[in-house]
Design an enzyme around this catalytic site. Structure first.
Site, PDB file in Angstrom:
ATOM      1  N   ASP A 296      -3.779   7.037  -3.748  1.00  0.00           N
ATOM      2  CA  ASP A 296      -5.150   7.506  -3.959  1.00  0.00           C
ATOM      3  C   ASP A 296      -5.686   8.176  -2.703  1.00  0.00           C
ATOM      4  OD1 ASP A 296      -4.945   4.654  -3.043  1.00  0.00           O
ATOM      5  OD2 ASP A 296      -7.073   4.971  -2.648  1.00  0.00           O
TER       6      ASP A 296
ATOM      7  N   ASP B 115       0.869  -1.169   0.000  1.00  0.00           N
ATOM      8  CA  ASP B 115       0.000   0.000   0.000  1.00  0.00           C
ATOM      9  C   ASP B 115       0.911   1.225   0.000  1.00  0.00           C
ATOM     10  OD1 ASP B 115      -2.176   1.613   0.080  1.00  0.00           O
ATOM     11  OD2 ASP B 115      -2.806   1.094   2.107  1.00  0.00           O
TER      12      ASP B 115
END
Length: 652
Positions: free
Chosen positions: A123, A88
């Site tokens: 994001d 991530d």
């Protein structure tokens, strides 16, 4: 590279190749802390279960000690895991703390530098139910960052694959827009983000809507990752709707709170300690009793609970894979969704999208259709039957009922008179079942208990609509009896045998065309001596020779074409119906009976469903071969890896 090996519902067992390593999907990625000292379950134990893990590149980047090791030795050495590592980018920290100290391009560069297999863009995880203006602005920024990340990867020829995360909060049009734009950027894997708050609030129905609205626009040839979904009770439904990857920190987080995962919910160790044995047979639960585990010091207890949670998580994934292979994933979904009312609500929400789901559901399966409750009446198999019933054309239709004591297939347990009239039996499951094709899957390959009244009336509207649409063709009992008497009389010189009529109706139901009376009279029908069911359909050729047209497969009674059957389909159906068009480069391979691979498919019938019998042609519509498509019409146009059609035979 991703290919489908087995499938059921929208779920697929896939083979995902990443940097020379193979992952079988669906699978779970255990969340691993990059600092081994903070990891609840040792990486050695995780490696025995997992082919892929996920960790956090932002934590590594902001920790000088971890960063130094990762940059010098690589992330695989840092963690001690040789298989696939996904990272991530810091989005989780952004959602928790509101800001992070890294730029979008910087984190992509860092993930590449430390040898990550699959990196993730930075994001913005938009929370559920925010104001639309906020959701739009944050999606706009996520898409900007996505473009920067792809541009950087392509310009510098990075080795790492990229996750393009779908955002849009709880606005379904924004989720679709996000998926569409991310598809255009050609990411390698598509995580669906910002659903954890919904799952924490048991708002599973919203999660399901987000999955399906994202799937509508996402490419079919790339895996979909449901970010943050780590509870096994949610896996079956999510896989059935097309999710391939999951990640789980739940195994460790729940353990710290003394929570014990099961495939149907969560138990507390405190509530289990009076049991003699755990309700599980994993190594931890065999080794220790609930009382022994409850008395342990917290760190050891947490470690063992986390191990159990991990075992049960992978056990459920493996159970789902078996259900896909056996063709009973829907049955597993219906079982799991009765574990919690909110999960059942989510399943019902999913079935509102049944026409979309039906496009991906195989037309035949190894297992029978088992009725699991009122929701089963909305399953894709039933929706498809009702649509395909319209394919059977007849000027004379008779609708009747039958005793509940008569077993399926009705045609083998009743004495209806032969005729070319379309006799339809009112059926609690399928609405209307043509007597002439009731051996075809799933019309007799099904089972259900006696239904309640509210279940029995479910199909009333469908039956009435059918009657209205065919009101000029419907016969009452008097006109039907008169018609039968005339049809079977010696005065009727145009009579066609009942077996030929049955085959004609099967052809219409399965392929959408019909034979004329002269063609039907030429058919030679062979029945099994053992079961008395039709097994082969032949036609006379030159001289006294006969050629097989179709074989009726014993398990589902579908018409499987032989060479003459493939020629008939080619002759009767206009281009591109039931066709897969392939590149001229591989024509000879198809003629030789070799499987057709996805990258050589250049066109097809867009309405094809998985496991349909198809013909293979070139761009000039010359017949090359015939076989079974493994993909649906949309997938045939998008996949570029793996087999597309299993070829039965070719034409030299």
């Amino acid at each position: 590279m991703f290919e489908i090996k087995h499938r059921d519902a929208m779920g697929r067992i896939g083979k995902l190749k990443i940097n020379g390593k193979i992952i079988e999907t669906p699978t779970i990625m255990p969340v691993v802390h990059p600092n081994p000292k903070k990891q609840t379950v040792s990486i050695e134990k995780i490696e025995k279960l997992a082919s892929v893990i996920i960790t956090n590149s932002y934590i590594i980047n902001t920790n000088p000690e971890l960063k130094k090791i990762a940059e010098e030795k690589g992330i695989h050495n840092l963690i001690g895991f040789d298989k696939v590592i996904v990272t991530d980018s810091g989005s989780f920290q952004l959602s928790v703390y509101g800001e992070i100290t890294v730029e979008p391009e910087e984190i992509i560069e860092f993930q590449e530098k430390i040898g990550v297999d699959v990196g993730t863009i930075l994001d913005i995880p938009t929370a559920p139910y925010v104001q639309r203006e906020q959701a739009e602005e944050e999606l706009k920024e996520t898409l900007r960052r996505a473009e920067l990340s792809v541009k950087l990867r392509d310009e510098k020829n990075y080795k790492l694959l990229l996750n393009g995360t779908i955002q849009g909060s709880t606005y379904m049009d924004l989720r679709q827009e996000s998926a569409k734009k991310m598809k255009e950027l050609d990411f390698d894997i598509y995580p669906i983000g910002a659903v954890v708050p919904l799952m924490e609030n048991y708002d599973y129905a919203q999660v399901i809507e987000i999955i399906l609205n994202s799937k509508k626009e996402l490419p079919t040839n790339k895996p979909v990752h449901l970010f943050g979904c780590g509870h096994p009770m949610m896996f079956a439904l999510s896989v059935a709707l097309g999710c391939d990857l999951f990640d789980s920190a739940a195994y460790a987080l729940y353990a710290k709170d003394g929570r014990y995962l099961t495939e149907s919910g969560t138990l507390h160790l405190e509530d289990l300690k009076d049991l003699e044995k755990f309700p599980c047979s994993c190594p931890v639960c065999i080794e220790y009793t609930p009382k022994e585990l409850a008395k342990m010091e917290k760190r050891k207890r947490t470690e063992l609970l986390a191990e159990h949670n991990l075992y049960i998580t992978f056990e459920e994934i493996n159970r789902i894979k078996q259900a896909i292979k056996d063709g009973n994933l829907w049955e597993l979904v219906e079982e799991r969704c009765r574990a919690h009312p909110k999960l059942l609500e989510a399943y019902r929400k999913a079935l509102e999208y049944n026409e979309f789901i039906e496009e991906f559901d195989p037309i035949t399966k190894k297992s029978a259709f088992f009725y699991g409750g009122y929701e089963s009446l909305y399953r894709p198999e039933i929706i498809r039957h009702k649509k395909r019933l319209e394919r059977i054309k007849s000027d004379n239709i008779y609708i009747t009922t039958i005793s509940n004591d008569i077993n399926r297939p009705y045609s083998e347990n009743t004495n209806m008179m032969d005729s070319d009239a379309l006799v339809l039996i009112k059926d609690d499951l399928f609405g209307l079942v043509p007597l002439s094709i009731d051996t075809v899957y799933p019309l007799s390959q099904c089972d259900n208990p006696k239904l309640y009244c509210y279940e029995k009336i479910h199909n009333n509207e469908f039956v009435e609509e059918f009657k209205q649409n065919n009101k000029d063709k419907i016969m009452d009992i008097t006109s039907y009896n008169y018609y039968i008497n005339h049809y079977t009389s010696n005065a009727n010189k145009n009579k066609v045998g009942s077996d030929a009529i049955r085959i004609n109706n099967m052809i219409q139901y399965q392929y959408g065309f019909k034979l004329n009376d002269e063609e039907l009279k030429k058919l030679i029908i062979k029945r099994s001596k053992k079961t008395n069911r039709i097994r082969n359909v032949l036609i006379p050729t030159d001289g006294n020779n006969k050629e097989v047209l179709f074989t009726l497969r014993s398990n589902d009674n579908l018409l499987i074409p032989a060479k003459e059957g493939a020629k008939l389909i080619h002759e009767k159906l206009p281009f591109p119906k039931y066709r897969v068009v392939i590149d001229s480069e591989v024509e000879e391979f198809a003629r030789d009976g070799k499987s057709v691979f996805s990258k050589f498919v250049i066109n097809c019938d867009k309405e094809l469903r998985p496991y349909e019998e198809v013909i293979i042609v070139n761009e000039n519509d010359e017949l090359l071969a015939y076989g079974t498509t493994l993909l649906n019409g949309k997938e045939l146009g998008e996949f570029n890896y793996g087999a597309a059609v299993s070829v039965r035979s070719g034409f030299k």
